[in-house]
Design a protein around this motif. Structure first.
Motif, short mmCIF file in Angstrom:
data_model
loop_
_atom_site.label_atom_id
_atom_site.label_comp_id
_atom_site.label_asym_id
_atom_site.label_seq_id
_atom_site.Cartn_x
_atom_site.Cartn_y
_atom_site.Cartn_z
N LYS A 51 -3.02 -4.45 -4.07
CA LYS A 51 -4.37 -4.77 -3.61
C LYS A 51 -5.34 -4.90 -4.79
O LYS A 51 -6.24 -5.75 -4.77
CB LYS A 51 -4.88 -3.69 -2.65
CG LYS A 51 -4.28 -3.75 -1.26
CD LYS A 51 -4.84 -2.62 -0.41
CE LYS A 51 -4.23 -2.61 0.97
NZ LYS A 51 -4.76 -1.49 1.80
N ARG A 52 -5.16 -4.06 -5.81
CA ARG A 52 -6.07 -4.10 -6.96
C ARG A 52 -5.98 -5.43 -7.70
O ARG A 52 -6.93 -5.86 -8.35
CB ARG A 52 -5.78 -2.94 -7.91
CG ARG A 52 -6.25 -1.59 -7.38
CD ARG A 52 -6.35 -0.55 -8.48
NE ARG A 52 -5.05 -0.24 -9.06
CZ ARG A 52 -4.24 0.71 -8.58
NH1 ARG A 52 -4.59 1.43 -7.52
NH2 ARG A 52 -3.09 0.94 -9.17
N TYR A 53 -4.81 -6.07 -7.63
CA TYR A 53 -4.66 -7.40 -8.23
C TYR A 53 -5.20 -8.50 -7.33
O TYR A 53 -5.81 -9.46 -7.80
CB TYR A 53 -3.17 -7.68 -8.51
CG TYR A 53 -2.62 -7.00 -9.73
CD1 TYR A 53 -2.89 -7.49 -11.00
CD2 TYR A 53 -1.80 -5.88 -9.61
CE1 TYR A 53 -2.36 -6.87 -12.13
CE2 TYR A 53 -1.27 -5.25 -10.73
CZ TYR A 53 -1.55 -5.75 -11.99
OH TYR A 53 -1.03 -5.15 -13.10
N LEU A 54 -4.94 -8.36 -6.03
CA LEU A 54 -5.26 -9.45 -5.10
C LEU A 54 -6.73 -9.52 -4.73
O LEU A 54 -7.30 -10.61 -4.62
CB LEU A 54 -4.41 -9.32 -3.84
CG LEU A 54 -2.90 -9.42 -4.00
CD1 LEU A 54 -2.22 -9.28 -2.64
CD2 LEU A 54 -2.49 -10.73 -4.66
N GLU A 55 -7.35 -8.38 -4.51
CA GLU A 55 -8.73 -8.38 -4.01
C GLU A 55 -9.72 -9.08 -4.93
O GLU A 55 -10.57 -9.84 -4.45
CB GLU A 55 -9.16 -6.95 -3.70
CG GLU A 55 -8.49 -6.40 -2.45
CD GLU A 55 -8.78 -4.93 -2.19
OE1 GLU A 55 -9.47 -4.31 -3.04
OE2 GLU A 55 -8.32 -4.41 -1.15
#
Length: 302
Positions: free
Chosen positions: A59-63
């Motif tokens: 999530k930290r990469y995608l958001e």
């Protein structure tokens, strides 16, 4: 063209690094893949073999890139292994996708599949399920569907070249013998055309069951050579049988019209298994996006 306002548009990472042949695109990083997806203005992704398996890390990469997880492939072996083996792996996979807020789980039966065999002729040695194998597949999918339902998710069955569910007849049999509340369908344009099926017929017949869509195109001349040479599925991929929408033989306009005029809600994922050394992933992702923008007004996407 009408729209229900609930169709989202994503891209699959297989153009950057191939899951079945990791040597194709081994030089491309996960960060490059998702950054180029975002740059091409996609809002969703499926999960590739370089993606972090920790939901919070992913999530930290995608958001920051405004990307959501649409789904991820799951290989089932319901026809060839004890159900408990598939069940155990499926629960881990389901829970991973649940943490990422995906609503569907892509499932494909890999019992006796030849799709990953480099030297097995695709059209000559396609597996044909026995009645006993069909019974195992159907009952197993029902149980997987129940497990997905525990998390308010659905399984979407991926008909696929080189497997026991590839043709229109086989898709029909699967749909006719499974519970719509437990088993849904993934509609893949590339695999249907590769197999020689009618895109409109399959969509119109099963649109109420379709909960996930893959858009990929076919290079007609390469497909002819694959058949003439009795090539394997992977050999066909390496030769460039698949490409993105707008670069091959499929006219997507009538398909898009049918989808938007139906009650379809969910993702349309651009997916094309290609050698990234021959087909630059970002350039082809952008090509597909521009083509799709030309046949679907951008305001229709959420």
């Amino acid at each position: 063209m009408t729209t229900n306002g609930k169709i989202q548009f994503g891209c699959a990472p297989i153009a950057w690094t191939n899951d079945d042949m990791p040597e194709l695109g081994s030089e491309n990083s996960f960060e490059q893949c998702i950054s180029e997806m975002a740059l091409a203005q996609y809002t969703g992704t499926e999960i590739g073999n370089k993606y972090p398996r920790n939901p919070n890390a992913l999530k930290r990469y995608l958001e920051p890139r405004n990307l959501q997880v649409a789904s991820a492939w799951f290989s089932a072996f319901l026809t060839t292994k004890p159900f408990e083996e598939t069940e155990k792996e499926f629960i881990v996979h389901r829970d991973f996708l649940y943490e990422l807020e995906a609503k569907v789980i892509v499932v494909s039966e890999q019992g006796r599949s030849i799709q990953g065999n480099m030297d097995t002729p695709l059209f000559k040695e396609k597996p044909i399920f026995t009645n006993e194998e069909w019974d195992k597949l159907i009952s197993g999918l029902h149980r997987l569907g129940e497990l997905a339902g525990e998390k308010d998710m659905k399984i979407v069955y991926h008909h696929h070249m080189g497997t026991g569910v590839q043709t229109t007849e086989e898709i029909d049999r699967l749909m006719e013998n499974t519970d719509p509340d437990k088993v849904s369908l993934l509609y893949d344009t590339g695999h249907l055309v590769f197999s020689g099926e009618d895109l409109d017929e399959v969509y119109q017949k099963h649109q109420s069951r379709i909960k996930h869509i893959h858009f990929k195109d076919i290079r007609e001349e390469v497909l002819k050579k694959v058949k003439e040479n009795n090539d394997s599925f992977l050999t066909g991929v390496k030769k460039g049988a698949f490409t993105v929408p707008g670069d091959g033989m499929i006219d997507f306009s009538p398909i898009v019209r049918a989808i938007y005029e139906s009650d379809y809600q969910g993702w349309i994922i651009v997916e094309a298994e290609q050698d990234p050394a021959k087909a630059n992933p970002f350039e082809y992702a952008l090509m597909a996006k521009k083509y799709m923008d030309g046949i679907i007004p951008q305001k229709n996407f959420v």
